[in-house]
Scaffold this motif. Structure first.
Motif: not given
Length: 330
Positions: A119-129, A134-135, A140-148
């Motif tokens: 929640s804290l990480v998502g809030y930082g990405f959503a409400r702050y620049r 983008a990097f 974050v998306v890459f860690t989701f796509l990489v198989p464990p």
């Protein structure tokens, strides 16, 4: 002349009666169409529900059967006599209470920590620049796509050097740092939710002198209850059913969760067979054989039961939270 006058006088009433009859017919057709649509809708829902409920019903039915019921070809769903001995044997064989404690620590502990950190990480990405946003979001998306499975060897070596193997720390610590099992997905869920909130709450907090973290903790975080419930339930279920990571980091039976104990289940078919046939004649026992099918189904029901109970109490709020969190698409 009189006939034409009579026809003129009676014509409006006949037209009115025809209109009423026509309106009644139209309403009847509409109601019939709605009724048919409703019947087709519920038949479709019941058919789909049966597809998903069939495995659970099958497990419960087989878990209540004795060996002679399993061997009887005439018995499909309802046994001649219900028996709970399978559950007693299964609880002993899968070390239920110890496995339940380990599963609860891993699943609920990781879920709570992932709710707080993601929640804290998502809030930082959503409400702050900030520079490189983008990097970092791409990572974050890459860690989701990489198989464990592709990074399990370096992770195991890393946790082994830290002395975390055969402990719950490989699940708890990454969850506390905004990662863990499916952590990237949970970050994206919070990002999606926080982006939909109006900025007037933060502006009012700044006017009152609140800082960034206080604004998040006292105002924005409590508003994220729908997303928190979705993330919590998803995390609990995925950790509860996960078998890959526990098999890598938990090598001592003392720390095995229910999923691992279920995978190693060997049952005690001879004990159940002896108890089931001690009160029947030898001729009736001919053709019967020890079976593990009913014990395996009882162990599977015991493994799923805590999650089912959790969902029974939270399914209403879960459905509402999915609709409000925005993960269903808009």
């Amino acid at each position: 002349m009189f006939k034409s006058v009579i026809q003129r006088l009676t014509l409006p009433s006949e037209v009115a009666s025809d209109k009423q009859q026509l309106g009644w017919q139209i309403r009847t057709v509409r109601k019939s169409g709605q009724t048919i649509k409703g019947i087709l809708f519920y038949l479709t829902i019941l058919s789909l529900s049966f597809v998903f409920m069939y495995p659970l019903l099958y497990m419960v039915s087989k878990s209540l059967m004795r060996p002679q019921d399993i061997a009887d070809a005439t018995i499909r769903w309802i046994p001649k006599e219900f028996s709970l001995i399978n559950y007693s044997i299964a609880m002993q064989e899968i070390n239920f209470w110890r496995g339940l404690l380990n599963s609860t620590i891993i699943s609920f502990g990781s879920a709570v920590l992932q709710v707080l950190s993601c929640s804290l990480v998502g809030y930082g990405f959503a409400r702050y620049r900030f520079p490189g946003q983008a990097f970092w979001m791409a990572l974050v998306v890459f860690t989701f796509l990489v198989p464990p499975q592709t990074i399990v060897v370096p992770l195991f070596t890393f946790f082994l050097d830290l002395g975390w193997v055969n402990t719950h720390l490989p699940f708890i610590v990454p969850s506390a740092l905004g990662h863990g099992l499916k952590g990237a997905l949970f970050v994206l869920i919070f990002v999606q939710f926080y982006r939909r909130l109006p900025s007037v709450f933060e502006e009012a907090a700044r006017i009152d002198g609140a800082g960034a973290f206080r604004t998040y903790w006292t105002i924005m975080f409590p508003l994220a209850k729908p997303a928190m419930l979705v993330v919590f339930l998803f995390s609990v279920v995925w950790h509860w059913n996960d078998l890959f990571q526990p098999n890598m980091y938990l090598l001592v039976p003392e720390y095995f969760n229910l999923a691992q104990n279920m995978a190693l289940f060997n049952g005690n078919a001879n004990l159940e067979f002896q108890q089931a046939t001690q009160n029947i004649s030898a001729s009736s026992a001919i053709g019967l054989a020890p079976t593990l099918q009913n014990q395996i189904m009882a162990a599977a029901v015991l493994t799923l039961l805590p999650v089912l109970i959790l969902y029974m109490f939270t399914q209403r709020y879960f459905v509402e939270s999915v609709e409000r969190s925005g993960i269903a698409g808009e």
